[in-house]
Design a protein around this motif. Sequence first.
Motif, PDB file in Angstrom:
ATOM      1  N   ALA A  83       0.817  -1.217   0.000  1.00  0.00           N
ATOM      2  CA  ALA A  83       0.000   0.000   0.000  1.00  0.00           C
ATOM      3  C   ALA A  83       0.847   1.262   0.000  1.00  0.00           C
ATOM      4  CB  ALA A  83      -0.932  -0.007   1.212  1.00  0.00           C
ATOM      5  N   GLU A  84       2.093   1.164   0.498  1.00  0.00           N
ATOM      6  CA  GLU A  84       2.971   2.338   0.577  1.00  0.00           C
ATOM      7  C   GLU A  84       3.749   2.595  -0.710  1.00  0.00           C
ATOM      8  OE1 GLU A  84       4.726   2.738   4.966  1.00  0.00           O
ATOM      9  OE2 GLU A  84       4.926   0.706   4.162  1.00  0.00           O
ATOM     10  N   ILE A  85       3.909   1.590  -1.530  1.00  0.00           N
ATOM     11  CA  ILE A  85       4.777   1.717  -2.704  1.00  0.00           C
ATOM     12  C   ILE A  85       4.317   2.816  -3.664  1.00  0.00           C
ATOM     13  CG2 ILE A  85       5.488   0.512  -4.815  1.00  0.00           C
ATOM     14  CD1 ILE A  85       6.028  -1.946  -3.080  1.00  0.00           C
ATOM     15  N   PRO A  86       3.032   2.947  -3.970  1.00  0.00           N
ATOM     16  CA  PRO A  86       2.630   4.050  -4.858  1.00  0.00           C
ATOM     17  C   PRO A  86       3.018   5.424  -4.318  1.00  0.00           C
ATOM     18  CG  PRO A  86       0.870   2.434  -4.707  1.00  0.00           C
ATOM     19  CD  PRO A  86       1.883   2.056  -3.670  1.00  0.00           C
ATOM     20  N   GLY A  87       3.032   5.580  -3.002  1.00  0.00           N
ATOM     21  CA  GLY A  87       3.435   6.852  -2.411  1.00  0.00           C
ATOM     22  C   GLY A  87       4.900   7.151  -2.639  1.00  0.00           C
ATOM     23  N   VAL A  88       5.747   6.117  -2.576  1.00  0.00           N
ATOM     24  CA  VAL A  88       7.175   6.310  -2.866  1.00  0.00           C
ATOM     25  C   VAL A  88       7.367   6.706  -4.319  1.00  0.00           C
ATOM     26  CG1 VAL A  88       9.409   5.148  -3.018  1.00  0.00           C
ATOM     27  CG2 VAL A  88       7.942   4.755  -1.027  1.00  0.00           C
ATOM     28  N   VAL A  89       6.672   6.023  -5.214  1.00  0.00           N
ATOM     29  CA  VAL A  89       6.761   6.374  -6.635  1.00  0.00           C
ATOM     30  C   VAL A  89       6.340   7.828  -6.844  1.00  0.00           C
ATOM     31  CG1 VAL A  89       5.856   5.872  -8.935  1.00  0.00           C
ATOM     32  CG2 VAL A  89       6.392   3.989  -7.369  1.00  0.00           C
ATOM     33  N   ASP A  90       5.287   8.232  -6.169  1.00  0.00           N
ATOM     34  CA  ASP A  90       4.803   9.604  -6.331  1.00  0.00           C
ATOM     35  C   ASP A  90       5.762  10.615  -5.734  1.00  0.00           C
ATOM     36  OD1 ASP A  90       2.529  11.076  -7.451  1.00  0.00           O
ATOM     37  OD2 ASP A  90       2.274  11.815  -5.394  1.00  0.00           O
ATOM     38  N   ASP A  91       6.488  10.244  -4.681  1.00  0.00           N
ATOM     39  CA  ASP A  91       7.505  11.149  -4.134  1.00  0.00           C
ATOM     40  C   ASP A  91       8.560  11.466  -5.188  1.00  0.00           C
ATOM     41  OD1 ASP A  91       6.361  11.343  -1.600  1.00  0.00           O
ATOM     42  OD2 ASP A  91       7.546   9.701  -0.772  1.00  0.00           O
ATOM     43  N   VAL A 102       9.313   4.017 -10.885  1.00  0.00           N
ATOM     44  CA  VAL A 102       9.798   5.346 -10.508  1.00  0.00           C
ATOM     45  C   VAL A 102      10.280   6.108 -11.734  1.00  0.00           C
ATOM     46  CG1 VAL A 102      11.737   6.508  -9.358  1.00  0.00           C
ATOM     47  CG2 VAL A 102      10.328   4.869  -8.088  1.00  0.00           C
ATOM     48  N   VAL A 103      11.083   5.457 -12.565  1.00  0.00           N
ATOM     49  CA  VAL A 103      11.627   6.136 -13.737  1.00  0.00           C
ATOM     50  C   VAL A 103      10.512   6.479 -14.718  1.00  0.00           C
ATOM     51  CG1 VAL A 103      13.281   6.011 -15.622  1.00  0.00           C
ATOM     52  CG2 VAL A 103      13.859   5.005 -13.408  1.00  0.00           C
ATOM     53  N   ALA A 104       9.559   5.575 -14.895  1.00  0.00           N
ATOM     54  CA  ALA A 104       8.436   5.855 -15.791  1.00  0.00           C
ATOM     55  C   ALA A 104       7.624   7.045 -15.302  1.00  0.00           C
ATOM     56  CB  ALA A 104       7.545   4.619 -15.922  1.00  0.00           C
ATOM     57  N   ALA A 105       7.402   7.133 -13.989  1.00  0.00           N
ATOM     58  CA  ALA A 105       6.639   8.252 -13.433  1.00  0.00           C
ATOM     59  C   ALA A 105       7.379   9.573 -13.647  1.00  0.00           C
ATOM     60  CB  ALA A 105       6.378   8.020 -11.950  1.00  0.00           C
ATOM     61  N   ALA A 106       8.698   9.554 -13.434  1.00  0.00           N
ATOM     62  CA  ALA A 106       9.484  10.775 -13.608  1.00  0.00           C
ATOM     63  C   ALA A 106       9.511  11.217 -15.068  1.00  0.00           C
ATOM     64  CB  ALA A 106      10.904  10.566 -13.093  1.00  0.00           C
ATOM     65  N   THR A 107       9.671  10.265 -15.979  1.00  0.00           N
ATOM     66  CA  THR A 107       9.713  10.634 -17.392  1.00  0.00           C
ATOM     67  C   THR A 107       8.352  11.129 -17.874  1.00  0.00           C
ATOM     68  OG1 THR A 107       9.303   8.345 -18.091  1.00  0.00           O
ATOM     69  CG2 THR A 107      11.592   9.041 -17.897  1.00  0.00           C
ATOM     70  N   ALA A 108       7.278  10.565 -17.336  1.00  0.00           N
ATOM     71  CA  ALA A 108       5.948  11.056 -17.701  1.00  0.00           C
ATOM     72  C   ALA A 108       5.740  12.483 -17.217  1.00  0.00           C
ATOM     73  CB  ALA A 108       4.871  10.139 -17.116  1.00  0.00           C
TER      74      ALA A 108
END
Length: 371
Positions: A157-165, A220-226
């Motif tokens: 449940a916490e992993i999406p929050g790390v990606v969003d950070d 994480v990388v996909a979120a940052a590149t988006a």
Amino acid sequence: MSHIKEARTEESLFQPARIGDIEVANRIVMAPLTRNRAGEGNVPNELNLKYYAQRAGAGLIVTEATQVSAQAQGYANTPGLHTPEQVAAWKKITDAVHEKGGRIVVQIWHTGRMSHVSFQPDGKAPVAPSAIRADAKTFVVGEGFVDTSVPRELTLAEIPGVVDDFRQTARRALEAGFDGIEIHGAHGYLLDSFLRDGSNHRTDNYGGSIENRARLLLEVVAAATAEIGGGRVGVRLSPVSPVNDSSESQPQPLFNYVVEQLNKLGLAYLHVVEGHTGGPRDNAPFDYEALHQRFDGAWLVNNGYDRMMAREAIASGHGDLVAFGRAFITNPDLVHRLQHNLPLNVPFSDAPLYGGVGEHGYTDYPALTEA
């Protein structure tokens, strides 16, 4: 850049290049160097500004590793990029570097299990892929070097929050005036520890197979590149470096897969540490060229390069850029010295590499006057 046929010589090290969306004046990169000199609230200060501005002659500066959240901290006095005060302070630094014609990206990290409860909000345990303490130490003000704390397993449940950070920090990086970001996927920190079977014993979708262990880094990388575009994103990897208790039984297939997947995201560059960080380059067998051939962006090589090695690496196509670490600590004008084959400063014997107060050993290394 890596697979474009271009005529190069040893002098190409000092000539302009393009890294994704970033134009650089030369192929010499200032490697990320943790110096533990941020101010209260992990906010960069005027001395940090002077330090980076002095080194604006680098083709590209990669800043010291910078926290994506309060939870991400693992060392004393390391800067963040998750509060308005931190963003504003970094903006002054990027402005100063740009005024001197330099380019600067911020390396962003989450230290994961390389932390201590004293750095964590409410004194909680650090987070990691699994509840396995790293056999390593960190520095706590007032206590000195202490063992890292036993981490707790990061929940699904916490992993999406790390990606969003990481995603939000990528956006804040552009607000702070950076030319881009480098995601720290190396050296036993959170993203790297998920990759490796020595630290990741999970049995869910983020553990077990190579594909599962690589999932968090790739998300994480996909979120940052988006968020900011792949042309402004780099990633650092250290395939066989054992620092911070990193271990992996099959590094070649793991990193072959990781690079193949990262290549799909149109990144500006990959920053690859060859061998043992700050140590032997041949500590373990590994085929770096197999990774290089899997990546279409700029290839940044790192670890123990000197002038001759750097010139040869660029001329041969082994790398597109070369990172220098400690040489940039002691030589603010390193590019000038390398280009003209001038002697390098000797490190001060009475100044620490990490931490310290005031200018000594930080901004008082002398530069040569150019003719």
